[in-house]
Design a protein around this motif. Structure first.
Motif, short mmCIF file in Angstrom:
data_model
loop_
_atom_site.label_atom_id
_atom_site.label_comp_id
_atom_site.label_asym_id
_atom_site.label_seq_id
_atom_site.Cartn_x
_atom_site.Cartn_y
_atom_site.Cartn_z
N GLN A 33 0.85 -1.19 0.00
CA GLN A 33 0.00 0.00 0.00
C GLN A 33 0.89 1.24 0.00
N TYR A 35 0.95 5.32 1.25
CA TYR A 35 0.34 6.29 2.14
C TYR A 35 1.03 7.64 1.95
N GLY A 40 4.29 15.86 9.49
CA GLY A 40 4.17 15.40 10.86
C GLY A 40 2.76 15.11 11.31
N ARG A 41 1.84 14.93 10.39
CA ARG A 41 0.48 14.56 10.74
C ARG A 41 0.29 13.05 10.53
N GLY A 42 -0.96 12.60 10.68
CA GLY A 42 -1.24 11.19 10.44
C GLY A 42 -1.13 10.85 8.96
N LEU A 43 -0.99 9.56 8.69
CA LEU A 43 -0.88 9.11 7.31
C LEU A 43 -2.25 8.83 6.72
N HIS A 45 -4.23 6.72 3.59
CA HIS A 45 -4.09 5.65 2.60
C HIS A 45 -4.41 6.17 1.20
N ASN A 96 -2.56 -8.44 9.67
CA ASN A 96 -2.57 -7.30 10.59
C ASN A 96 -1.19 -6.73 10.86
N PHE A 98 1.82 -4.39 9.36
CA PHE A 98 2.16 -3.43 8.32
C PHE A 98 3.51 -2.81 8.65
N TYR B 33 -3.54 -0.25 16.35
CA TYR B 33 -2.08 -0.25 16.24
C TYR B 33 -1.48 0.97 16.94
N TYR B 35 2.13 3.08 16.45
CA TYR B 35 3.37 3.29 15.72
C TYR B 35 4.12 4.45 16.38
N LEU B 90 1.68 7.48 16.73
CA LEU B 90 0.53 7.38 15.84
C LEU B 90 -0.29 6.14 16.19
N SER B 94 -7.70 -0.82 11.67
CA SER B 94 -8.07 -1.45 10.40
C SER B 94 -9.16 -2.47 10.68
N LEU B 109 -4.99 0.80 6.76
CA LEU B 109 -4.88 1.53 8.02
C LEU B 109 -5.52 2.90 7.92
N PHE B 111 -5.34 6.28 10.14
CA PHE B 111 -4.50 6.85 11.18
C PHE B 111 -5.18 8.02 11.88
N GLY B 112 -4.81 8.19 13.17
CA GLY B 112 -5.10 9.43 13.86
C GLY B 112 -4.04 10.46 13.50
N ALA B 113 -4.23 11.69 14.04
CA ALA B 113 -3.31 12.79 13.74
C ALA B 113 -2.02 12.70 14.54
#
Lengths: 110, 120
Positions: A33, A35, A40-43, A45, A96, A98, B33, B35, B90, B94, B109, B111-113
């Motif tokens: 995948q 992303y 610096g924020r969330g990723l 998809h 599950n 990644f 998750y 990270y 992070l 999912s 996935l 993600f949050g901020a």
């Protein structure tokens, strides 16, 4: 990184040009995948390609996968200033799990 | 609701403090998750919970203690951290479907901020 490498590490292009980034990984995968991450924020998809697929398209994105070489590429066509971000490939293992590649920082100049 | 919410956004703590990071999702996802991401590096997998059970621990030091009280919540308890633990943490979720027949579906996935942690 936990899984693989991306190149280039950084890429600077003009608006309207295409951007290509590459990802290599180490072990077998269920899917790969891509992303995107803004400073610096969330990723977020972008696109998924399964291990039995070779090419996938979504809007201005085109991703390829070569499982024999354990590599993938992401092409962004007709880039825009808003595409400026870091791009990470992520390999999916055992459903599950990644792992992310080292990332490419893309700068699109207006 | 298609969001993962993380609190706090910023946290500064001393090496002797005990604090927690929180994560919440209401998308019905069954895998969650944690990270860790250092500046200019990719996210590194720390923990995975599947159906509220810890399924993956990537050899994370015990000063990080995850907890999944229910299918919507994920916590990361922090104790006796070191300055090198300063990073962006992070949370992601999912679908995490167990049913092998459904595994042809996309498991991606969300993600949050992130929570930016500084350890002094």
């Amino acid at each position: 990184s936990q899984q693989g490498e991306e190149d280039p590490q950084a890429l600077s292009i003009q608006e309207g040009e295409n951007a290509t980034m590459n990802c290599s990984y180490k072990t077998s995968i269920n899917n790969l995948q891509w992303y995107r991450q803004n400073s610096g924020r969330g990723l977020v998809h972008l696109i998924l390609i399964r291990s039995n697929e070779r090419e996938k398209h979504s809007g201005r994105l085109r991703v390829t996968l070569d499982t024999s070489k354990k590599s993938s590429s992401l092409l962004i066509t007709a880039s825009r200033a808003a595409d400026t971000a870091s791009y990470f490939c992520a390999t999916n293992h055992n459903f599950n799990k990644f792992y992310f590649g080292s990332g490419t920082k893309l700068n699109v100049k207006p | 609701d298609t969001e993962v919410t993380q609190t706090p956004k910023h946290l500064v703590m001393g090496m002797t403090n005990k604090k927690s990071l929180k994560c919440e999702q209401h998308m019905g996802h069954r895998a969650m998750y944690w990270y860790k991401q250092k500046a200019k590096k990719p996210p590194e997998l720390m923990f995975v919970y599947s159906y509220e059970k810890l399924s993956i621990n990537e050899s994370v030091p015990s000063r990080f203690s995850p907890e999944c009280p229910n299918s919507s919540l994920l916590n990361l308890h922090l104790h006796a951290l070191q300055p090198e633990d300063s990073a962006l943490y992070l949370c992601a979720s999912s679908q995490g479907l167990k049913d092998r027949a459904n595994r042809s579906g996309a498991n991606v996935l969300t993600f949050g901020a992130g929570s930016r942690l500084t350890v002094l």
